[in-house]
Scaffold this motif. Structure first.
Motif, PDB file in Angstrom:
ATOM      1  N   ASN A  34      14.821  35.062 -28.012  1.00 37.80           N
ATOM      2  CA  ASN A  34      14.705  33.617 -28.211  1.00 37.80           C
ATOM      3  C   ASN A  34      14.631  32.872 -26.883  1.00 37.80           C
ATOM      4  OD1 ASN A  34      16.120  30.781 -28.639  1.00 37.80           O
ATOM      5  ND2 ASN A  34      15.087  31.333 -30.532  1.00 37.80           N
ATOM      6  N   SER A  38      11.392  30.887 -25.351  1.00 42.14           N
ATOM      7  CA  SER A  38      11.500  29.438 -25.233  1.00 42.14           C
ATOM      8  C   SER A  38      11.088  28.940 -23.861  1.00 42.14           C
ATOM      9  CB  SER A  38      12.932  28.988 -25.540  1.00 42.14           C
ATOM     10  OG  SER A  38      13.813  29.351 -24.504  1.00 42.14           O
ATOM     11  N   THR A  70      13.956  26.960 -34.145  1.00 36.79           N
ATOM     12  CA  THR A  70      15.212  27.552 -33.682  1.00 36.79           C
ATOM     13  C   THR A  70      16.404  26.663 -33.994  1.00 36.79           C
ATOM     14  OG1 THR A  70      14.061  28.711 -31.901  1.00 36.79           O
ATOM     15  CG2 THR A  70      16.431  28.447 -31.680  1.00 36.79           C
ATOM     16  N   GLN A  74      18.862  28.546 -36.607  1.00 37.72           N
ATOM     17  CA  GLN A  74      20.042  29.255 -36.106  1.00 37.72           C
ATOM     18  C   GLN A  74      21.253  29.139 -37.035  1.00 37.72           C
ATOM     19  OE1 GLN A  74      20.776  31.198 -33.425  1.00 37.72           O
ATOM     20  NE2 GLN A  74      19.169  30.902 -31.922  1.00 37.72           N
ATOM     21  N   GLY A 121      10.097  31.514 -33.364  1.00 36.44           N
ATOM     22  CA  GLY A 121      11.362  30.780 -33.378  1.00 36.44           C
ATOM     23  C   GLY A 121      12.243  31.201 -34.531  1.00 36.44           C
ATOM     24  N   CYS A 125      15.892  33.736 -34.453  1.00 33.04           N
ATOM     25  CA  CYS A 125      17.134  33.044 -34.830  1.00 33.04           C
ATOM     26  C   CYS A 125      18.274  34.004 -35.145  1.00 33.04           C
ATOM     27  CB  CYS A 125      16.891  32.152 -36.057  1.00 33.04           C
ATOM     28  SG  CYS A 125      16.131  30.576 -35.674  1.00 33.04           S
ATOM     29  N   TYR A 413      19.715  23.492 -28.491  1.00 31.01           N
ATOM     30  CA  TYR A 413      18.289  23.205 -28.572  1.00 31.01           C
ATOM     31  C   TYR A 413      18.020  21.730 -28.845  1.00 31.01           C
ATOM     32  CZ  TYR A 413      16.540  27.836 -27.834  1.00 31.01           C
ATOM     33  OH  TYR A 413      16.204  29.032 -27.243  1.00 31.01           O
TER      34      TYR A 413
END
Length: 473
Positions: A34, A38, A70, A74, A121, A125, A413
């Motif tokens: 992740n 990102s 994300t 998450q 994304g 997670c 995020y």
């Protein structure tokens, strides 16, 4: 109801009183995907725009799409990890990562590429909530607190390693073009599938037990949570006055979410539990503020180096390498120290110094000073990420470790999206030096609030006292 942690069955030959170190490799591999994805895209935005004929307003969705997926995914995936166990969600996430990698490698248009980023994304997670759940599960299985080194490795893997993304992206673009930044996910996803299948403990829930667990998923709570975050994040991503209705929608959905979760028998977000855990909420706030500063630097500084300073993507990636090195070093050196508050104070001071140094840079600044800024910026990256993660580990309810860890990443995020939106505002006329100075003032404000919040949080000392109690033998 039996929790996923209690249903986990370790391998037969796992040591009874020690952390099963075979879990570390799949945990770390799943967790790095992740943050790497990102930030790796940072140096690929310009080449992608040129190749696909997409303006910056469209390539920005490559960043926003993964952030949205994300931030929303998450805590949702984390809650599913709590209920169904880490293995199932880890393997399902690996499949999505592989699909996203293939789609990105073949994408003919920017729209398809955005879809690939969303899949990446969502797929990535599972890595962090699964890892935190496995660490907590090993502590329950062995009757001993998990080694501090394991949490340090996870902190480096999930957040600190993000700063190597631009360097890796620049290298991959130089080797095979921007599509390689997507293709690299395919072998990594296959490795996750193999290692996850070999080493992650199975859940022994029966079909009847799985049905009971499924009834605890709270689909309405999840739907309202998604509606709240999607509308809020879309508003923050674009920040146009004519999108005011998104903010109204977010507030309305959030009110409905609070009303329902306070009445649901098994809520997705246990607001009563969260409301009674002010130290955990403070940690979430610090995660948001830390992300504003670190991601404003990571994206803003990167753009300025390419446009304002005139460096190539490959050289820019190398210039950012000291950020990664310093973060790794400080995480490794301080990782085994239980104390949390001191790390956060030092990290906040490091962020303040970094913002001050950015105010001193200009288009003609010597390369050695630019490298020094990167080196200083790595210190708070390593300290804050490690300390906030460890705080969540000890502050969260063990039965909701996955969702609590996922929610921390949501706040992180959210801060990254705020940083991205700020970049768009200050760089409205390009990544100029005056724009970077405006960004530095925003970073400075976030860092000062972070410092004040840390100094005022007396609960951090109690966390240290609790984790310093002797472990059972």
């Amino acid at each position: 109801m039996t929790t996923a942690l209690q249903r986990l069955s370790p391998k037969a030959d796992a040591p009874e009183d020690r952390f099963d170190r075979r879990l570390i490799t799949p945990m770390v591999l799943g967790a790095i995907l992740n943050p790497i994805n990102s930030t790796m895209i940072a140096v690929a935005l310009v080449p992608i725009g040129v190749a696909l004929g997409a303006p910056p307003s469209q390539t920005a969705w490559l960043v926003s799409g993964l952030y949205l997926a994300t931030a929303i995914g998450q805590p949702v995936v984390g809650r599913l990890v709590d209920l169904f166990g880490a293995r199932r969600l880890f393997l399902a996430g690996a499949v999505l990562i592989g699909i996203g990698g293939v789609l990105g490698a073949l994408a003919p248009t920017i729209g398809v590429l955005v879809i690939a980023r969303v899949l990446l994304g969502l797929g990535t997670c599972a890595g962090y909530p699964a890892a935190m759940t496995l660490i907590r599960g090993e502590a329950d299985r062995t009757g001993r607190d998990s080694p501090a080194g394991v949490l340090t490795v996870l902190a480096v893997a999930t957040q600190t390693v993000a700063v190597i993304g631009p360097t890796l992206g620049g290298f991959l673009i130089g080797v095979g073009g921007w599509r390689v930044t997507f293709t690299v996910n395919i072998p990594l996803a296959l490795a996750c599938l193999v290692l996850g299948a070999l080493y992650l403990p199975r859940s022994h829930a029966s079909r009847q037990g799985l049905r009971a667990v499924a009834r605890a998923v709270d689909p309405l709570g999840i739907a309202l949570f998604v509606a709240t975050l999607v509308s809020l994040l879309l508003f923050l991503t674009h920040l146009h006055a004519d999108l005011w209705w998104l903010l109204v929608l977010s507030v309305a959905a959030g009110a409905a979410l609070a009303w329902w979760e306070l009445r649901a028998p098994l809520p997705f977000l246990d607001l009563r539990l969260l409301g009674g855990n002010l130290p955990l909420l403070a940690t979430y706030a610090r995660s948001l503020l830390a992300a504003i500063s670190s991601y404003a630097f990571l994206y803003g500084y990167t753009q300025w180096l390419e446009e304002g300073r005139g460096l190539s993507p490959q050289v820019t990636g190398l210039v950012l390498l000291p950020v990664f090195g310093a973060a790794i070093l400080v995480s490794t050196v301080t990782g085994r120290r239980r104390e949390i508050r001191g790390k956060l104070v030092a990290g906040a001071v490091g962020q303040v110094v970094t913002a001050g140094l950015l105010l001193a840079l200009g288009a003609g600044t010597a390369l050695w000073l630019i490298l020094a800024v990167s080196l200083v910026a790595g210190l708070p990256q390593g300290l804050n990420n490690l300390a906030n993660q460890n705080a969540v580990y000890y502050q969260a309810d063990p039965e909701r470790m996955g969702s609590s860890a996922g929610l921390m990443r949501t706040f992180f995020y959210l801060g990254a999206i705020i940083a991205s939106a700020t970049n768009g505002i200050v760089f409205r006329d390009g990544a100029t030096t005056p724009g970077m100075h405006e960004l530095a003032w925003v970073m400075l404000a976030a860092s000062v609030v972070f410092l004040v919040l840390t100094l005022a949080d007396r609960s951090l000392a109690r966390v240290v006292q609790r984790v310093d109690t002797p472990e059972p033998t």
